[in-house]
Scaffold this active site. Structure first.
Site, PDB file in Angstrom:
ATOM      1  N   GLU A 169       0.824  -1.207   0.000  1.00 26.92           N
ATOM      2  CA  GLU A 169       0.000   0.000   0.000  1.00 26.92           C
ATOM      3  C   GLU A 169       0.858   1.256   0.000  1.00 26.92           C
ATOM      4  O   GLU A 169       0.505   2.260  -0.623  1.00 26.92           O
ATOM      5  CB  GLU A 169      -0.940  -0.031   1.205  1.00 26.92           C
ATOM      6  CG  GLU A 169      -1.987  -1.128   1.085  1.00 26.92           C
ATOM      7  CD  GLU A 169      -2.783  -1.341   2.356  1.00 26.92           C
ATOM      8  OE1 GLU A 169      -3.999  -1.083   2.336  1.00 26.92           O
ATOM      9  OE2 GLU A 169      -2.196  -1.787   3.359  1.00 26.92           O
TER      10      GLU A 169
ATOM     11  N   GLU B 235      -3.992  -9.824   3.516  1.00 23.73           N
ATOM     12  CA  GLU B 235      -4.808  -9.562   4.698  1.00 23.73           C
ATOM     13  C   GLU B 235      -5.974 -10.533   4.875  1.00 23.73           C
ATOM     14  O   GLU B 235      -6.332 -10.881   6.007  1.00 23.73           O
ATOM     15  CB  GLU B 235      -5.325  -8.123   4.660  1.00 23.73           C
ATOM     16  CG  GLU B 235      -4.277  -7.068   5.006  1.00 23.73           C
ATOM     17  CD  GLU B 235      -3.427  -6.643   3.830  1.00 23.73           C
ATOM     18  OE1 GLU B 235      -2.665  -5.674   3.957  1.00 23.73           O
ATOM     19  OE2 GLU B 235      -3.533  -7.291   2.754  1.00 23.73           O
TER      20      GLU B 235
END
Length: 260
Positions: free
Chosen positions: A114, A134
């Site tokens: 990210e 995740e």
């Protein structure tokens, strides 16, 4: 608030920011996120800065994501604070008026992916491994990954990567537009610096205005984006750099830009 885990270096008009926690694969601690946030909050106060490179220490990882030891046993309120802190950092990078290049030198997982997505351009080493794992941990990307990945490579591809948590290797990352270039082994930082210098040689006000036009305009309907472009285009005609650039072209010489 500085951090021993963030190293800053300056090479002429280019800043190099290095995540310096190699023993933890440069995993992001709260301290590191706060320190990076402070750097990007203050970075535009350096008028002679032309480009920024973010990379990781060592040769194994750009950033393995958020330090999981800081995520265990969080309440929902504490988890919200974590995601807001990470998103705030990534927004600062995304909105930075100086071009930011991620030199992804190995694993870029979770928050590390990210962080790279928030940069304006990404270069990768041949052995890069990009992953948003995740869902395998019972959570979702929380620093903007669900939004920026889809905007970069399209919804279908982004969903496949996020929903499976699979690893994207360098060749695929280049093919799908997740990275701009793949560098030869050992040559990543050299190539990133060469790109930064190439950008640095151009008119700095024009570079900053290009960034603004693209990063703001991409979120707007086309008509509004075109209006923004027109306004920004015309604003540069009040600058000395515009006059120097056109004059140098007509005189067949190299321009000398001063950022004014």
């Amino acid at each position: 608030m500085g951090s021993a885990f963030i190293i800053r270096e300056r090479k002429d008009s280019v800043a190099i920011i290095r995540l310096n926690r190699a023993e933890k694969l440069n995993a992001l601690s709260r301290e590191m996120i706060v320190a990076l946030g402070e750097i990007f909050t203050n970075i535009e106060s350096q008028p002679d800065l032309r480009a920024i490179i973010i990379t990781g220490a060592g040769d194994k990882a750009f950033c393995a994501g958020t330090d999981l030891t800081e995520l265990t046993d969080l309440t929902t309120i504490q988890a919200l604070e974590v995601t807001e802190r990470g998103q705030s950092l990534c927004n600062l990078i995304d909105r930075c008026r100086v071009p930011v290049i991620a030199a992804v030198n190995g694993i870029a997982a979770g928050g590390g992916c990210e962080l790279a997505l928030a940069c304006h351009m990404r270069m990768a080493s041949a052995g890069v491994a990009v992953i948003l794992p995740e869902a395998k941990l019972g959570i979702i990307p929380g620093y903007g990954g669900t939004q920026r990945l889809a905007r970069e490579i399209g919804r279908g591809r982004a969903l496949e990567i996020i929903l499976t948590g699979r690893t994207v290797r360098a060749e695929e990352a280049l093919r799908i537009g997740l990275t701009n270039r793949v560098a030869a082994t050992g040559g990543l930082l050299t190539e990133a610096e060469a790109l930064a210098r190439e950008i640095s040689n151009l008119a700095p006000l024009a570079i900053r205005t290009c960034l603004e036009a693209v990063t703001r305009g991409i979120e707007l309907p086309l008509a509004e984006g075109l209006a923004l472009e027109a306004q920004l285009f015309s604003s540069l005609f009040a600058t000395n750099d515009m006059r120097e650039g056109t004059r140098a072209f007509l005189e067949k010489r190299q321009p000398v830009f001063k950022g004014s």
